[in-house]
Design an enzyme around this catalytic site. Structure first.
Site, PDB file in Angstrom:
ATOM      1  N   TYR A   1      26.436  15.903 -30.164  1.00  0.00           N
ATOM      2  CA  TYR A   1      25.053  15.429 -30.249  1.00  0.00           C
ATOM      3  C   TYR A   1      24.847  14.217 -29.342  1.00  0.00           C
ATOM      4  CZ  TYR A   1      20.498  14.514 -32.253  1.00  0.00           C
ATOM      5  OH  TYR A   1      19.152  14.355 -32.418  1.00  0.00           O
TER       6      TYR A   1
ATOM      7  N   PHE B   1       1.187  21.217  -8.758  1.00  0.00           N
ATOM      8  CA  PHE B   1       1.562  22.480  -9.375  1.00  0.00           C
ATOM      9  C   PHE B   1       0.760  22.598 -10.673  1.00  0.00           C
ATOM     10  CE2 PHE B   1       4.563  24.937 -12.103  1.00  0.00           C
ATOM     11  CZ  PHE B   1       4.523  26.104 -11.385  1.00  0.00           C
ATOM     12  N   ASP B   2       0.540  23.848 -11.176  1.00  0.00           N
ATOM     13  CA  ASP B   2      -0.402  23.984 -12.306  1.00  0.00           C
ATOM     14  C   ASP B   2       0.017  23.224 -13.576  1.00  0.00           C
ATOM     15  OD1 ASP B   2       1.554  25.826 -12.896  1.00  0.00           O
ATOM     16  OD2 ASP B   2       0.241  27.568 -12.941  1.00  0.00           O
TER      17      ASP B   2
ATOM     18  N   ASP C   1       8.131  15.673  -6.884  1.00  0.00           N
ATOM     19  CA  ASP C   1       8.221  16.852  -7.746  1.00  0.00           C
ATOM     20  C   ASP C   1       9.176  17.773  -6.987  1.00  0.00           C
ATOM     21  OD1 ASP C   1       7.956  19.167  -9.191  1.00  0.00           O
ATOM     22  OD2 ASP C   1       5.770  19.197  -9.185  1.00  0.00           O
TER      23      ASP C   1
ATOM     24  N   ALA D   1      11.419  20.423  -7.472  1.00  0.00           N
ATOM     25  CA  ALA D   1      11.997  21.687  -7.953  1.00  0.00           C
ATOM     26  C   ALA D   1      12.757  22.411  -6.834  1.00  0.00           C
ATOM     27  CB  ALA D   1      10.892  22.589  -8.502  1.00  0.00           C
TER      28      ALA D   1
ATOM     29  N   LYS E   1      14.580  26.414 -10.539  1.00  0.00           N
ATOM     30  CA  LYS E   1      14.455  26.800  -9.138  1.00  0.00           C
ATOM     31  C   LYS E   1      15.779  26.445  -8.442  1.00  0.00           C
ATOM     32  CE  LYS E   1      10.170  26.889 -10.740  1.00  0.00           C
ATOM     33  NZ  LYS E   1       9.362  25.728 -10.980  1.00  0.00           N
TER      34      LYS E   1
ATOM     35  N   HIS F   1      -5.341  34.743 -16.795  1.00  0.00           N
ATOM     36  CA  HIS F   1      -4.525  35.744 -16.080  1.00  0.00           C
ATOM     37  C   HIS F   1      -3.377  36.288 -16.919  1.00  0.00           C
ATOM     38  CE1 HIS F   1      -2.901  31.766 -15.141  1.00  0.00           C
ATOM     39  NE2 HIS F   1      -1.725  32.327 -14.968  1.00  0.00           N
TER      40      HIS F   1
HETATM   41  C1  LIG Z   1       8.217  25.316 -11.744  1.00  0.00           C
HETATM   42  C2  LIG Z   1       7.638  24.050 -11.297  1.00  0.00           C
HETATM   43  C3  LIG Z   1       7.277  23.053 -12.221  1.00  0.00           C
HETATM   44  C4  LIG Z   1       7.383  23.244 -13.717  1.00  0.00           C
HETATM   45  O1  LIG Z   1       8.661  23.496 -14.140  1.00  0.00           O
HETATM   46  P1  LIG Z   1       8.996  24.421 -15.399  1.00  0.00           P
HETATM   47  O2  LIG Z   1      10.493  24.422 -15.409  1.00  0.00           O
HETATM   48  O3  LIG Z   1       8.405  25.769 -15.163  1.00  0.00           O
HETATM   49  O4  LIG Z   1       8.431  23.758 -16.602  1.00  0.00           O
HETATM   50  C5  LIG Z   1       6.763  21.875 -11.706  1.00  0.00           C
HETATM   51  N1  LIG Z   1       6.580  21.682 -10.405  1.00  0.00           N
HETATM   52  C6  LIG Z   1       6.922  22.616  -9.491  1.00  0.00           C
HETATM   53  C7  LIG Z   1       6.717  22.348  -8.047  1.00  0.00           C
HETATM   54  C8  LIG Z   1       7.445  23.834  -9.910  1.00  0.00           C
HETATM   55  O5  LIG Z   1       7.740  24.775  -8.998  1.00  0.00           O
END
Ligand SMILES: *Cc1c(COP(=O)(O)O)cnc(C)c1O
Length: 461
Positions: free
Chosen positions: A73, A125-126, A216, A218, A259, A451
């Site tokens: 933990y 990103f969304d 950001d 990823a 990613k 969607h």
């Molecule tokens: C996928 C992604 C996110 C969100 O990450 P999740 O692991 O899906 O929560 C944020 N920013 C970018 C650029 C992404 O490609």
């Protein structure tokens, strides 16, 4: 010059069967799913290009690391390994694990943003936009104009418009901008990279105002490899050094490890700010877990640690970007209109230009997605008016999105070249009879994120 085929730099040790379906079976599946591909069961899909998020294959080393996971933990050695790897690669002082990217985002914004604040980004990103707007703050996109022109071959279409950033700070005041983001690569813009010069320039604009910069990140490794391929002066620099330099301009980052972390679940948040790190960890304990596991199992953390090191392998990155480019170039050659140049993780087909006989509000992107599935069991994702169209609540009138795109996202290390060739053959068949393809209408929808659940009916003419 060598003209040899760039091969998949791995052999296959474990296989997952995919099942061929008949056209009849696929037609029945489509009717049952009301022509929404999110509602098709994965066992009915032959090649799934819906997303590259968490859908890749892990290596034998990652599976071996799974066994090493320390499930304590508190104070897990798995976390110590992750912390030391991320520090070495990225250079930040605090590493906070989270179950995926959006959890890192929520914690970052909850501890820095308040109602009325403004967060600039190249393109949000969304989930990032969602988390910012949820707090009553404003998410502003400042990508360079070339980033919005589908056929403009600019090498770094993810770059931020420096002048627009300066103007935003001047107009809205630095006190209302708690931080600036840069998304590398720019996902919503087609996986387009950001140059080192642009990261440097953004930093220089923020510095006099003491506005922190967060990445950001990823797809940090794909962005770094694009810099190596396209930016002068980086041809001979290792991806590892490029990653370190990109991060050196930032105060922290959020990462979805689904990613470039090469795992099926995981993420983390980094910062150099001690005070903020404490606040973030306090919030983490409340909603995610103790700061040495953050909502992940020890084994997930181990797999992520190995993935972060593996993704820097330049043979892998070369193959990765070549695979995407191969798909993109062949689609363009056969007559599909696509966003140029090909991005890192996906090819975006301009469905409005490709199926010009279908009007935007009859969803050409969705029509193409349905047709690729019907013809060859390929699943893709509409990014157009189905996803971003706005229905005016009073008049019920619908405004189409700016673009009608279809995204073919490539899961990492999952498909071979013959899978991609198959996708191309199916795409050709569809294109050859594109005039017969009809649009669709929506018969049922929700107010938010329609969607995922909307129902469709094909038009008869
Ligand atoms: C996928 C992604 C996110 C969100 O990450 P999740 O692991 O899906 O929560 C944020 N920013 C970018 C650029 C992404 O490609």
């Amino acid at each position: 010059m060598s003209f040899r085929t760039i091969i998949e730099p791995f052999t296959i040790k474990s296989v997952e069967p995919i099942r061929m379906t008949t056209k009849d079976e696929r037609n029945r599946a489509l009717i049952k799913a009301q022509y929404n591909l999110f509602k098709i069961p994965s066992r009915m899909v032959l090649i799934d290009l819906l997303t590259d998020s968490g859908t890749g294959a892990m290596s034998s080393e990652q599976w071996a690391a799974i066994m090493r996971g320390d499930e304590s933990y508190a104070g897990s050695t798995s976390f110590e390994r992750l912390e030391s790897t991320v520090r070495e690669l990225f250079g930040f002082s605090h590493i906070i694990p989270t179950h995926q990217g959006r959890a890192a985002e929520r914690i970052l914004f909850s501890t820095t943003c308040k109602k009325g604040d403004i967060i600039p980004n190249n393109t949000h990103f969304d989930t990032t936009r969602g988390n910012i707007e949820f707090l009553g703050a404003e998410a502003v996109d400042l990508v360079i104009p070339e980033g919005l022109e589908p056929r403009n071959p600019h090498p770094f279409k993810g770059n931020m418009d420096i002048l627009k950033l300066k103007n935003l700070i001047k107009k809205r005041g630095k006190d209302n901008i708690p931080l600036c983001l840069l998304t590398i690569t720019n996902n919503s813009g087609g996986g387009q990279p950001v140059s080192m010069q642009n990261i440097r320039d953004v930093r220089a604009v923020l510095d006099p105002h003491n506005i922190p910069l967060y990445l950001d990140a990823a797809r940090f490794a794909e962005n770094a490899y694009f810099i190596k391929l396209r930016e002068k002066g980086y041809e001979e620099v290792s991806v590892k050094e490029i990653i370190h330099e990109m991060m050196s301009f930032a105060d922290g980052c959020t990462v979805s490890a689904k990613k470039d972390g090469l795992v099926n679940i995981g993420g983390f948040l980094c910062t150099n700010n001690d005070l903020l790190a404490q606040k973030k960890k306090d919030l983490l304990i409340l909603t995610e877990g103790f700061p040495t596991y953050g909502g992940l199992a020890g084994r997930d953390i181990e797999a992520m640690e190995v993935g972060l090191r593996e993704v820097m392998n330049e043979d892998y990155l070369k193959y990765r970007l070549t695979e995407t480019q191969y798909l993109g170039e062949h689609l363009a050659e056969m007559g599909y209109h696509t966003i140029q140049p090909p991005g890192g993780h996906a090819i975006y087909i301009d469905a409005k230009a490709t199926l010009e006989h279908i009007s935007p509000l009859n969803y050409p992107g969705q029509a193409l997605a349905v047709e690729l599935y019907k013809t060859g069991g390929i699943r893709s994702c509409e990014i157009g008016s189905v996803m971003f169209g706005k229905v005016e609540p009073k008049t019920k009138r619908e405004e189409p999105a700016a673009m009608e795109l279809l995204r073919l996202a490539l899961p990492r290390r999952t498909h071979t070249q013959s899978h991609i060739d198959y996708v191309l053959e199916v795409a050709k068949e569809v294109l050859d009879r594109k005039k017969e393809i009809k649009g669709l209408k929506i018969t049922k929808q929700t107010t938010f994120l329609r969607h995922f659940t909307a129902s469709f009916e094909p038009l008869l003419s």
